[in-house]
Design an enzyme around this catalytic site. Structure first.
Site, mmCIF file in Angstrom:
data_model
loop_
_atom_site.group_PDB
_atom_site.id
_atom_site.type_symbol
_atom_site.label_atom_id
_atom_site.label_comp_id
_atom_site.label_asym_id
_atom_site.label_seq_id
_atom_site.Cartn_x
_atom_site.Cartn_y
_atom_site.Cartn_z
ATOM 1 N N LYS A 13 -9.720 2.482 -11.336
ATOM 2 C CA LYS A 13 -8.497 3.312 -10.642
ATOM 3 C C LYS A 13 -7.357 2.780 -10.843
ATOM 4 C CE LYS A 13 -10.090 4.087 -6.526
ATOM 5 N NZ LYS A 13 -11.474 3.258 -6.505
ATOM 6 N N ARG A 88 -9.886 8.789 1.228
ATOM 7 C CA ARG A 88 -10.804 8.102 1.053
ATOM 8 C C ARG A 88 -12.094 9.115 1.769
ATOM 9 N NH1 ARG A 88 -9.945 2.857 -1.296
ATOM 10 N NH2 ARG A 88 -11.655 1.482 -1.044
ATOM 11 N N ARG A 123 -14.326 -9.375 -11.612
ATOM 12 C CA ARG A 123 -13.095 -8.949 -11.481
ATOM 13 C C ARG A 123 -12.133 -10.210 -10.788
ATOM 14 N NH1 ARG A 123 -11.315 -3.694 -8.436
ATOM 15 N NH2 ARG A 123 -11.976 -4.417 -6.462
ATOM 16 N N ARG A 156 -11.372 -11.315 -5.056
ATOM 17 C CA ARG A 156 -11.397 -10.852 -3.574
ATOM 18 C C ARG A 156 -12.686 -11.212 -2.887
ATOM 19 N NH1 ARG A 156 -9.590 -4.646 -4.663
ATOM 20 N NH2 ARG A 156 -10.882 -4.365 -2.841
HETATM 21 P P1 AMP Z 1 -9.594 -1.043 -2.484
HETATM 22 O O1 AMP Z 1 -8.847 -1.938 -2.813
HETATM 23 O O2 AMP Z 1 -8.973 0.338 -2.556
HETATM 24 O O3 AMP Z 1 -11.047 -0.851 -2.690
HETATM 25 O O4 AMP Z 1 -9.590 -1.095 -0.676
HETATM 26 C C1 AMP Z 1 -10.327 -2.400 -0.270
HETATM 27 C C2 AMP Z 1 -10.608 -2.215 1.243
HETATM 28 O O5 AMP Z 1 -9.473 -1.586 2.224
HETATM 29 C C3 AMP Z 1 -11.586 -1.021 1.345
HETATM 30 O O6 AMP Z 1 -12.916 -1.403 1.348
HETATM 31 C C4 AMP Z 1 -11.140 -0.530 2.860
HETATM 32 O O7 AMP Z 1 -11.735 -1.461 3.817
HETATM 33 C C5 AMP Z 1 -9.714 -0.715 3.056
HETATM 34 N N1 AMP Z 1 -9.213 0.691 2.574
HETATM 35 C C6 AMP Z 1 -8.400 0.783 1.536
HETATM 36 N N2 AMP Z 1 -8.055 2.020 1.480
HETATM 37 C C7 AMP Z 1 -8.327 2.484 2.565
HETATM 38 C C8 AMP Z 1 -8.705 4.227 2.851
HETATM 39 N N3 AMP Z 1 -8.078 5.179 2.193
HETATM 40 N N4 AMP Z 1 -9.304 4.433 3.782
HETATM 41 C C9 AMP Z 1 -9.859 3.437 4.608
HETATM 42 N N5 AMP Z 1 -10.043 2.304 4.172
HETATM 43 C C10 AMP Z 1 -9.292 1.642 3.084
#
Ligand code: AMP
Length: 216
Positions: A13, A88, A123, A156
């Site tokens: 994404k 999400r 990554r 990460r």
């Molecule tokens: P991502 O980089 O989008 O994979 O997000 C990393 C982490 O941030 C996720 O595993 C969640 O803990 C938190 N997070 C990011 N976006 C959301 C969302 N829309 N709702 C809830 N938690 C989120």
């Protein structure tokens, strides 16, 4: 142009968002990047969400909806935006609908769990910009260094295999239902397009498939 990209962790994404946002001159709104910025800055929000993020669980819907509500009111969002990693949960999708946002495109990037595990463990990210690389599939020009700024790349915390598996479980349980939710919505609303794109193959070939959807 208002776009949502839906897909599991590591489905690409963020990578595809960069191309779409440059082309259509809209901001990329990644709740994950916003939360990571809060964690590195040590803000009260960052302190609250750090351990949740490290465990692979989701941050509460209320916190996320408030972040999005504030972000989309900024002047750079007046011609649209791309949401990456939001919504999400069904509650977040409902919250977005209640803000009166009319979406143009919801695009799923579909990738198998095995492929996701392979990708995420390789990554690397440039924390300042959110630019994403992969040690094998999309390496930077110089190992461990961001192409644009020359700054170091990081891995990460939540890209460790056991956390990746937890994130996949959360995705299947809480986020995947959004695919039917938006597919149903699109079938009742001709101003909105839902499409699912296979997220395997080269970055460019996936970009072309997304472009075909946006050209429709
Ligand atoms: P991502 O980089 O989008 O994979 O997000 C990393 C982490 O941030 C996720 O595993 C969640 O803990 C938190 N997070 C990011 N976006 C959301 C969302 N829309 N709702 C809830 N938690 C989120």
């Amino acid at each position: 142009m208002k776009i949502i990209l839906v897909g599991g962790p590591g489905s690409g994404k963020g990578t595809q968002a960069q191309f779409i946002c440059q082309k259509y001159k809209i901001p990329q709104i990644s709740t994950g990047d916003m939360l990571r910025a809060a964690v590195s800055a040590g803000t009260p929000l960052g302190l609250k969400v750090k351990s949740i993020m490290e465990s692979g669980a989701l941050v509460s819907d209320d916190v996320i909806l408030e972040l999005i509500r504030e972000r989309i009111q900024q002047p750079d969002c007046k011609n649209g935006f791309l949401l990456d990693g939001f919504p999400r949960t069904l509650a977040q999708a409902d919250g977005l609908a209640e803000m009166g946002i009319s979406l143009d495109y919801v695009i799923e990037i579909d990738v198998s769990d095995d492929e996701i595990i392979k990708r995420l463990s390789g990554r690397r990210v440039h924390p300042g910009s959110g630019r994403i690389y992969h040690v094998t599939f999309n390496p930077p020009r110089q190992n461990g260094i961001d192409d644009e700024t020359g700054e170091p790349l990081i891995q990460r915390e939540d890209d460790q295999v056991d956390v990746i598996k937890q994130r996949l479980e959360v995705y299947h349980q809480q986020t995947e239902p959004l695919i039917n939710y938006y597919a149903d919505k699109a079938s009742n609303d001709s101003s909105m397009t839902f499409a699912s794109v296979a997220g395997t193959g080269s970055v460019d070939s996936i970009t072309r498939k997304i472009q075909q959807v946006l050209d429709r």
